[in-house]
Design a protein around this motif. Structure first.
Motif, PDB file in Angstrom:
ATOM      1  N   ARG A   1       0.855  -1.186   0.000  1.00  0.00           N
ATOM      2  CA  ARG A   1       0.000   0.000   0.000  1.00  0.00           C
ATOM      3  C   ARG A   1       0.888   1.231   0.000  1.00  0.00           C
ATOM      4  O   ARG A   1       1.984   1.223   0.557  1.00  0.00           O
ATOM      5  CB  ARG A   1      -0.904  -0.002   1.228  1.00  0.00           C
TER       6      ARG A   1
ATOM      7  N   ASP B   1      -4.744   7.181  -1.481  1.00  0.00           N
ATOM      8  CA  ASP B   1      -4.246   5.865  -1.103  1.00  0.00           C
ATOM      9  C   ASP B   1      -4.451   4.893  -2.253  1.00  0.00           C
ATOM     10  O   ASP B   1      -5.527   4.856  -2.868  1.00  0.00           O
ATOM     11  CB  ASP B   1      -4.989   5.347   0.130  1.00  0.00           C
TER      12      ASP B   1
ATOM     13  N   PHE C   1      -3.361   0.717  -3.703  1.00  0.00           N
ATOM     14  CA  PHE C   1      -2.815  -0.601  -3.416  1.00  0.00           C
ATOM     15  C   PHE C   1      -2.183  -1.153  -4.676  1.00  0.00           C
ATOM     16  O   PHE C   1      -2.665  -0.916  -5.788  1.00  0.00           O
ATOM     17  CB  PHE C   1      -3.914  -1.547  -2.930  1.00  0.00           C
TER      18      PHE C   1
END
Length: 336
Positions: free
Chosen positions: A254, A266, A268
């Protein structure tokens, strides 16, 4: 949002992919140091031309590699330079650093994956020449692309995608750094009849909307919509997809993603399995998972993900922009 407010958000996503830590999602693999593989101009080879109109039937253009992005030399009103080949871009985009004197038609605010970031003006280009393929009086967005130049260390005059090839068949071969362009008649047939038809493993009728190619695929048995984006150094999957689909992604790490402005998002990184297109199964494809809500709104089209370099390197793609047929010939002996 109105059409004039919709700058292709993938322009900014390309900038995000220029960050070194987005290079690979494979566990245990060192992050490569992207470098400019080629810096010379290659104007392309006009293989055959119409003897009456004196325009090329077929053009072969070398793709200059900058990391996992591709540059093509083009000329705007006599000014030549590197332009990024970005099929995630809805229109021709000019770098305001080099085209400050162009008269603006209007001004809008643009957006990226992390929010609203910069202002964009609209103008008209009198003449665009790409290896003898000439377009006149075409609209273009003008914006600052300095962030791309700084992260790649190369001058970028602008970027363009399928909007300038709308009456052609475009063959993309990233493994051989080659772009082939075939002029087509109104029925989508090649003018150059001596050239053999493209032999493929799979064919799909695409959805061509606002100069963006959308393909249907499936993950875990659910049909999804992906756009084809040569300006993305990795594949992208929407974080809004249901758990049934995300179960086919192995998350590896992440991180925070910084866009054009101060906002951060954010994301991933992971490996995607059970990705299918026309029955062909792909495993362990690197993928970035993040929100694509803004981009879906920008395109005014459903968007579940994007197919970037990690997909393009699987084979050779032919996109007929008249018939809207996408054909893929996979690399023999390669791993799907």
């Amino acid at each position: 949002m109105k059409r004039n407010q919709l700058l292709p958000f993938l322009v900014f996503l390309t900038a995000l992919f220029c960050l070194p830590d987005v290079a690979s999602c494979k566990p245990g693999k060192d992050v490569p140091d992207y470098s400019i593989i080629q810096t010379l101009f290659f104007p392309g080879n006009r293989i055959s031309k119409d003897p009456v109109q004196n325009v090329p039937f077929v053009v072969s253009i070398p793709l200059k590699r900058v990391g996992q992005l591709f540059m093509i030399e083009a000329s705007i009103d006599g000014e030549s330079g590197n332009f990024m080949f970005d099929t995630g871009s809805q229109e021709l985009v000019l770098n305001s650093i080099y085209f400050r004197k162009y008269i603006a038609k209007d001004e809008q605010q643009s957006g990226g994956i992390t929010g609203m970031t910069d202002k964009v003006t609209r103008t008209v280009v009198r003449r665009l020449d790409i290896s003898g393929i000439v377009k006149y009086n075409i609209s273009a967005d003008v914006m600052d692309l300095g962030h791309l130049e700084n992260r790649r260390g190369v001058k970028i005059f602008g970027l363009f995608g399928f909007s300038v090839f709308r009456d052609m068949e475009v063959i993309i071969d990233v493994n051989r750094n080659q772009l082939m362009l075939y002029r087509l008649d109104k029925k989508g047939k090649r003018f150059s009849l001596k050239d053999a038809e493209f032999r493929c493993d799979i064919t799909q009728r695409c959805d061509l909307y606002k100069n963006i190619v959308f393909l249907k695929s499936s993950i875990g048995g659910k049909i999804l919509t992906f756009c084809l984006d040569t300006g993305a150094e990795s594949n992208v999957l929407s974080s809004w997809l249901p758990r049934k689909i995300m179960d086919h992604v192995i998350i590896t790490r992440r991180s925070n993603l910084t866009g054009m402005g101060k906002a951060r998002a954010d994301v991933f990184y992971g490996l995607l399995n059970d990705f299918r297109i026309e029955g062909k199964i792909f495993s362990n494809m690197p993928v970035i998972i993040t929100s694509l809500e803004n981009m879906s709104a920008s395109f005014d089209h459903p968007l579940d993900g994007m197919l970037g370099y990690d997909f393009l390197e699987k084979g050779v793609l032919s996109i007929n922009l008249v018939t809207r047929d996408v054909k893929i010939a996979f690399e023999k002996g390669g791993r799907p």
